[in-house]
Design a protein around this motif. Sequence first.
Motif, mmCIF file in Angstrom:
data_model
loop_
_atom_site.group_PDB
_atom_site.id
_atom_site.type_symbol
_atom_site.label_atom_id
_atom_site.label_comp_id
_atom_site.label_asym_id
_atom_site.label_seq_id
_atom_site.Cartn_x
_atom_site.Cartn_y
_atom_site.Cartn_z
ATOM 1 N N UNK A 1 14.436 28.259 42.158
ATOM 2 C CA UNK A 1 14.685 29.208 41.028
ATOM 3 C C UNK A 1 16.374 29.815 41.390
ATOM 4 N N UNK A 2 16.942 30.207 40.193
ATOM 5 C CA UNK A 2 18.454 30.765 40.477
ATOM 6 C C UNK A 2 17.966 32.277 40.536
ATOM 7 N N UNK A 3 16.992 33.007 40.375
ATOM 8 C CA UNK A 3 17.068 34.319 40.404
ATOM 9 C C UNK A 3 16.777 35.157 41.617
ATOM 10 N N UNK A 4 16.564 34.250 42.631
ATOM 11 C CA UNK A 4 16.719 34.534 43.964
ATOM 12 C C UNK A 4 15.649 35.601 44.115
ATOM 13 N N UNK A 5 14.563 35.338 43.784
ATOM 14 C CA UNK A 5 13.178 36.394 43.868
ATOM 15 C C UNK A 5 12.451 35.950 44.862
ATOM 16 N N UNK A 6 12.390 34.820 45.453
ATOM 17 C CA UNK A 6 11.281 34.317 46.285
ATOM 18 C C UNK A 6 11.410 35.160 47.690
ATOM 19 N N UNK A 7 10.302 35.889 48.198
ATOM 20 C CA UNK A 7 10.255 36.315 49.295
ATOM 21 C C UNK A 7 9.442 35.746 50.504
ATOM 22 N N UNK A 8 8.457 34.717 50.131
ATOM 23 C CA UNK A 8 7.665 34.114 50.917
ATOM 24 C C UNK A 8 7.405 32.661 50.285
ATOM 25 N N UNK A 9 7.603 31.810 51.120
ATOM 26 C CA UNK A 9 7.483 30.218 50.613
ATOM 27 C C UNK A 9 6.693 29.639 51.769
ATOM 28 N N UNK A 10 5.585 29.028 51.753
ATOM 29 C CA UNK A 10 4.821 28.324 52.753
ATOM 30 C C UNK A 10 4.174 27.040 52.154
ATOM 31 N N UNK A 11 4.782 25.814 52.655
ATOM 32 C CA UNK A 11 4.461 24.563 52.400
ATOM 33 C C UNK A 11 4.035 23.647 53.533
ATOM 34 N N UNK A 12 3.448 24.230 54.563
ATOM 35 C CA UNK A 12 3.199 23.604 55.646
ATOM 36 C C UNK A 12 1.979 22.817 55.641
ATOM 37 N N UNK A 13 1.880 21.777 56.493
ATOM 38 C CA UNK A 13 0.599 20.945 56.737
ATOM 39 C C UNK A 13 0.413 20.177 55.380
ATOM 40 N N UNK A 14 1.190 19.431 54.941
ATOM 41 C CA UNK A 14 0.887 18.532 53.623
ATOM 42 C C UNK A 14 1.539 17.062 54.066
ATOM 43 N N UNK A 15 1.780 16.463 53.252
ATOM 44 C CA UNK A 15 2.502 15.126 53.442
ATOM 45 C C UNK A 15 4.104 15.081 52.690
ATOM 46 N N UNK A 16 4.594 16.062 52.672
ATOM 47 C CA UNK A 16 5.806 16.277 52.048
ATOM 48 C C UNK A 16 6.771 15.601 52.856
ATOM 49 N N UNK A 17 7.548 14.648 52.094
ATOM 50 C CA UNK A 17 8.764 13.922 52.959
ATOM 51 C C UNK A 17 9.988 14.414 52.208
ATOM 52 N N UNK A 18 10.888 13.318 52.574
ATOM 53 C CA UNK A 18 11.955 13.503 51.878
ATOM 54 C C UNK A 18 12.924 14.456 52.733
ATOM 55 N N UNK A 19 13.867 14.961 52.306
ATOM 56 C CA UNK A 19 14.869 15.987 52.862
ATOM 57 C C UNK A 19 14.808 17.174 52.395
ATOM 58 N N UNK A 20 15.393 18.307 52.925
ATOM 59 C CA UNK A 20 15.167 19.631 52.614
ATOM 60 C C UNK A 20 16.030 19.865 51.601
ATOM 61 N N UNK A 21 15.820 20.201 50.213
ATOM 62 C CA UNK A 21 16.918 20.211 49.431
ATOM 63 C C UNK A 21 18.030 21.272 49.463
ATOM 64 N N UNK A 22 19.074 21.205 49.249
ATOM 65 C CA UNK A 22 20.257 21.942 49.385
ATOM 66 C C UNK A 22 20.092 23.351 48.459
ATOM 67 N N UNK A 23 19.274 23.092 47.471
ATOM 68 C CA UNK A 23 19.227 24.099 46.516
ATOM 69 C C UNK A 23 18.458 25.447 47.144
#
Length: 980
Positions: A321-343
């Motif tokens: 999101x563009x509103x800059x509101x996120x304070x905590x984001x946890x996506x650990x221990x999955x099977x997420x691949x690819x790259x870390x998005x620049x956004x």
Amino acid sequence: MSWLLLCSHLLLFPSSSSFNFLCHHDENSALLQFKTSFTIETNPHCDDESASKTTTWINGTDCCSWNGVTCDTVSGHMVGLNLGCEGIEGTLHPNSTLFHLVHLQTLDLSHNDLSYSHFHFKFARFLSLTHLDLSECNLQGEVPIQISHLSKLESLHLSGNDELVWKETTLKRVVQNATNLRDLFLDDTNMSSIRPNSMELLFNQSSSLVSLNLGGTGLSGKLKKSILCLPSIQELDMSFNNNLEVQLPELSSVKILDLSHTNFKGPIPLSFTNFTHLTSLSISGNNLNGSIPSSLFTLPHLTCLNLDNNDLSGQIPNVFPQSNRFEELELSKNKIGGEIPSSLSNLQQLAYLDLSSNLISSQIPDVFGRMTKLQYLYLADNNLEGQIPSSVFNLTQLLELDFSDNKLEGPLPNKVTGFQKLFELRLNDNLLNGTIPLWCLSLPSLVNVYLSNNRLTWHIHDAFSSNSLESLYLDNNMLQGEIPESIFSLANLKELRLQSNNLSGLVNFQIFSKFQNLSGLYLSWNSQLSLNFESNVSYSFNQLEELELASVNLIEFHKLQANFTNLDDLDLSNNKLNAIPNCLIETNHLTFLNLSQNLLTSTDQLIEMAVNNEDLAELNLSSNLLNGIIPQCFSNFQYLEFLDLQKNKFHGTLPSNFSESISVLNLNGNLLEGLLPKSLSHCKYLKVLNLGSNRLEDKFPDWLQTLQDLKVLVLRDNRFHGPIANLKIKHLFPSLAIFDISGNNFSGFLPNAYFKNYESMKNVTQMGGDSSLPYMDIRCLYYERPCTDSVTVTTKGNVLTLGRIPILFVSVDLSRNKFEGEIPNAIGELHALKGLNLSHNRLVGQIPQSMGNLTYLESLDLSSNMLTGVIPAELTNMNSIEVLNLSNNHLKCGPEPEQHHSPPSTNNIWSEEKFEFGWKPVAIGYGCGFVIGIGLGYFVFLIGKPRWLVMIFGGQPKRRVIRRTRVRRSNGSTQMVQMS
């Protein structure tokens, strides 16, 4: 005024101070008696300021002025009592004067120790109560149904009383009668008897509920989405009900939603995007799969998102999101691949980011320059490569950084502009190189530094200085030279790990006593390092709990004098010790003791040391010169889990009893005789039993089949005899992965029932591209310690000693016995087999076609039997085979297939080097000294799958006419056979 008249006046007209007391005398007395019925201790889980209320409760003063007490200003009755976190300890009895305070409207006894008092029905006397908080009080028993009389309740907190039991009727009445109830916190109480289907009846009238916490209450079954459709709910927590299957309720007003560990299945529902008021969402620890919907990141008020520990896959959406509101984001221990998005750089308010334990690859993007509020950053356990971006080192608010377990490389910067608040730095298990920069050991707030398992070096003349550093992990790097003197200026260091480097020089052990708070010292496996011990110095290591000095050339170690009052872990393996200093024999707190690979000959000192440390969990005395009978005390410690006495000269019989806690028992390579003690059948946790290379003489111990956790059973090279009974046990050796009874005198038919019941040998776990195999050594994994146990197996034609046992190494060795009969078809069901050896027996009949199902098999030895018939073509399906030995049987090949001619080639010989086989030549022949390898050569190379012996080893088949292969005669000689 006369004295008599004055006294009369004082009696009739009290002083103004006492006359102005607001508190009622009976309530004053009740509260003071309540105080005397308990002891007051400091509660370590509460702030110091909170544990000071009752110190103001002094007799003769106005109780309405006491801390924690609130009185009605008109009536003077006590209406509020707050003793939360007061440190109260004792039992709450039914006759307690607390229940005399009937005018109470709020009562808080939370975070005290009521010593598992019962939740008394007299709490129902507080009919005016609107707020009741008894959380974390150690209450027990059933919740009394009289609590439903508190119809004015607005807030009820009973969290953390795990022995407090709810009945369905009680909860129903509480919810129905308390029509103004807004906050209901029942987490970690026992609601296991409440049926999920009845919860709709319980809560359908709870239109007032704003907060509901039923986490960890033992609810089970299927919870329909309509059950918790509460119109006013803003906070709902159903977490850690692992047997509860949750469907997403319709909660348009919810702000905080926690459904973690609730058996939530399938993809993340798109209906989450309808919860437009969500500020915090946690659905971790479930069975969610599929990709993360990008719409989840567009919820307008979401500041905390926790999706860790699921099976989510795909890439992280590049739609932050563009509103800059996120304070905590946890996506650990999955099977997420690819790259870390620049956004990711859009999240400028982010304080907590956890993407660890996924499949994220490529380099870390330089996106952290605008994330100036970041405090916690975790990217551990991925496949990240390249250098750490410079913007990371500029983060000024960062408290913890964890990039461990990746493939990051390059040097660390010499200087950093951020990290001034950094508390913990984890860069271990990467490919970092270069010199350890000074800031790693000098930052003002840094407490824990983990740089293990890299390629780092240091300057021995660097001036390290830190008053905050407590843990320093530099093990398994490329540190050379002497230990820098300045490292001993780290005055508050508690744990120092320098093992597995190239350190050298002579170090006086006394210098480590400068670390007054040292609890762990690890210097093992620095073979050029020498430690000197002076006889006239007594060291003080009162805080030391772990001391590991394996392979460090202990000079005059017998002169050691020190006080090790708290020593728990001692590793002195791989030195040349022939005696143990008295100060170590006198220790009495050891749980781990490793003295393996030394020159110890007598058990006298060891017996005394063992007796002094009755809590031993691990005892490793392997590879010494110990002889005599195994002392009974070595085996019967109550907590003993690991006993390794292999490669000594113990003789006599085995000890009569073993600890029921034991999981690893290794007595391989001694001179032990007699029978196996049946007391081993009581060791229900036994995982590894290695009795190989002794002189034991017994029948096969059928009672071992009842050990459900046994993974490794080695009885090789003993004097066991007789048939192996096919017992009719439902779960027979279900966990076994290595079964080696070779080199004995077993007879009769092969144990067909075993092959049918080896459940763990039937299941194949794909490892993907991970070359670092996990290991079965439960002891090493549980205690996070170096693995020291081993097992000897015969595989690929060689006798190997495995220092650690890979989980996927599955092997059966029944060779060098007197087994007869046919090979059971059931052996083809053991799909996970890597090694199978049935050689040197008396087996007859044909090779089962089912063996072609063993596609993971790397080594197959059926030599020196009496097998007959045609070699089954299905063996060509064994794509992983590296060693195949069918020699000294009576086998024959199938009919010669149609030959295919190819154009001539300039190179007319197929050599092992051209094929790039990388394995010993395949040995296939016949008994009676007659070699017909030519026929088998045609079978192998012309049967229609000629790539079998080529493609699986990386070579490319080449068309040619002249072929050459090697066969082995029955007398052991070999012959090169040319085929055209």
